[in-house]
Design an enzyme around this catalytic site. Structure first.
Site, PDB file in Angstrom:
ATOM      1  N   GLU A   1       0.814  -1.214   0.000  1.00 28.42           N
ATOM      2  CA  GLU A   1       0.000   0.000   0.000  1.00 28.42           C
ATOM      3  C   GLU A   1       0.853   1.272   0.000  1.00 28.42           C
ATOM      4  O   GLU A   1       0.382   2.349   0.370  1.00 28.42           O
ATOM      5  CB  GLU A   1      -0.944  -0.004   1.197  1.00 28.42           C
TER       6      GLU A   1
ATOM      7  N   GLU B   1     -14.470  -5.319   8.444  1.00 30.03           N
ATOM      8  CA  GLU B   1     -13.159  -5.174   9.068  1.00 30.03           C
ATOM      9  C   GLU B   1     -13.017  -3.825   9.760  1.00 30.03           C
ATOM     10  O   GLU B   1     -13.797  -2.904   9.531  1.00 30.03           O
ATOM     11  CB  GLU B   1     -12.046  -5.337   8.032  1.00 30.03           C
TER      12      GLU B   1
ATOM     13  N   GLY C   1      -7.004   5.390   4.750  1.00 29.68           N
ATOM     14  CA  GLY C   1      -6.535   6.409   3.819  1.00 29.68           C
ATOM     15  C   GLY C   1      -6.874   7.808   4.302  1.00 29.68           C
ATOM     16  O   GLY C   1      -7.948   8.043   4.856  1.00 29.68           O
TER      17      GLY C   1
ATOM     18  N   TYR D   1      -9.426   3.852  -5.648  1.00 36.62           N
ATOM     19  CA  TYR D   1      -8.356   4.808  -5.916  1.00 36.62           C
ATOM     20  C   TYR D   1      -8.223   5.289  -7.363  1.00 36.62           C
ATOM     21  O   TYR D   1      -7.526   6.264  -7.611  1.00 36.62           O
ATOM     22  CB  TYR D   1      -7.008   4.197  -5.486  1.00 36.62           C
TER      23      TYR D   1
ATOM     24  N   ASP E   1     -15.666  -0.950   8.306  1.00 39.12           N
ATOM     25  CA  ASP E   1     -16.408  -1.230   7.076  1.00 39.12           C
ATOM     26  C   ASP E   1     -17.436  -2.321   7.331  1.00 39.12           C
ATOM     27  O   ASP E   1     -17.155  -3.308   8.019  1.00 39.12           O
ATOM     28  CB  ASP E   1     -15.449  -1.687   5.973  1.00 39.12           C
TER      29      ASP E   1
END
Length: 317
Positions: A28, A280, A286, A226, A267
């Site tokens: 990431e 999760e 982000g 993204y 989430d």
């Protein structure tokens, strides 16, 4: 510590150097680079003396030699979000934002998180775990049928939907597992949830307004997050006041169950029967100007610079 004492300490902290750790070596990295730059800019606007540090090739002991006593963690994924960095910083007596070692490690581990959700009576989709060592003897057809014939395959220790794939046939499941094992030795195979996805940002003990993510893609994957311009974010999320209050409470319960603290994001999805299923907990989500946590904070009335300052304030004990 009282709020007034924290504010006094925050004022003193602004006189020192606050390092933003970003980049790193995880899958990431690209997202982390964007988050770190945005956080640094926001902190500077809030009056902090900021130093951006890419940890990719930097020994953490450098922080000590530079007399840095507090850091804002903007590292996503392995090495930054999984408790390793948190433990190293504690050994160096450097304070940091977000969850502690245990909360970070448990939240990052999708398998252990699911097990904790089940133990705490938090609704989550049926699942199984496949290890690389077991894969050669796995009956993929039996595995698929046991979970309803359609599944989501997830590497256990990755974020940003990296390595994730849908499978609705034995061949697809086999290929998805092979792909996932390229990222992790443990893979979560989760029953497919057919319904809308939501996220709830957490600041301290407060749940921010929920966001409903909508994508024309099969699921909210890396590209939808993204790269796509067709993903839509709804905040207010469109739920009734009662329903949104319920998922906020459920998200806070999940956040605390994994030991997460400070700030983060939870989430979850609503299945075709209207039942909520936890996915999760994210302890370093982000943080670009257009990421989900800043979107929720904006609806709550917080600017980006106010948000990052609040996160720093929450880390002061």
């Amino acid at each position: 510590m009282s709020i007034s004492q924290k504010i006094t300490q925050l004022t003193e902290l602004k006189k020192e150097t606050l390092a933003v750790l970003y980049g790193g070596n995880s899958a990431e990295r690209d997202v982390s680079l964007k988050s770190g730059k945005a956080i640094a800019q926001g902190l500077e606007q809030a009056g902090f003396n900021v130093r951006l540090i890419d940890t990719k090739d930097m020994p953490l002991t450098t922080l000590v030699s530079q007399n840095i006593k507090h850091v804002f963690i903007a590292l996503h994924g392995r090495g930054g979000e999984d408790g390793c960095l948190q433990g190293a910083l504690e050994s160096l007596d450097i304070s940091y934002t977000g969850s502690n070692v245990l909360g970070s490690a448990l939240s990052m581990d999708k398998v252990r998180s699911k097990q904790i959700f089940k133990a705490c009576d938090i609704p989550t989709a049926a699942f199984s775990v496949v290890t690389k060592a077991e894969f050669c003897e796995l009956d993929v057809e039996q595995q698929l049928n046991a979970l309803g014939g359609k599944v989501m395959v997830k590497p256990a220790h990755e974020g940003s939907s990296i390595g994730m794939a849908m499978a609705d046939s034995p061949a697809k499941l086999h290929n998805a597992l092979v792909e996932a094992f390229g990222f992790d030795g443990d893979v979560l195979v989760e029953a497919w949830i057919d319904g809308p996805e939501y996220t709830v940002a957490i600041l301290g003990d407060e749940a921010l307004p929920a966001i409903h993510m909508e994508t024309p893609r099969e699921f909210y994957d890396y590209e939808a997050k993204y790269q796509s311009t067709s993903t839509q974010y709804h905040c207010p999320c469109g739920l009734s006041e009662k329903e949104e209050a319920y998922i906020k409470a459920l998200s806070l319960k999940a956040f605390k169950a994994t030991g997460a603290s400070g700030w983060g994001r939870v989430d979850l999805m609503q299945d075709s029967e209207g039942h909520w299923q936890l996915l999760e907990v994210n302890t370093v989500p982000g943080m670009t100007q257009t990421s989900l946590v800043p979107k929720a904070a904006k609806v709550q009335g917080l600017t980006f610079s106010e948000l990052v300052e609040r996160i720093v304030l929450l880390s002061i004990s």
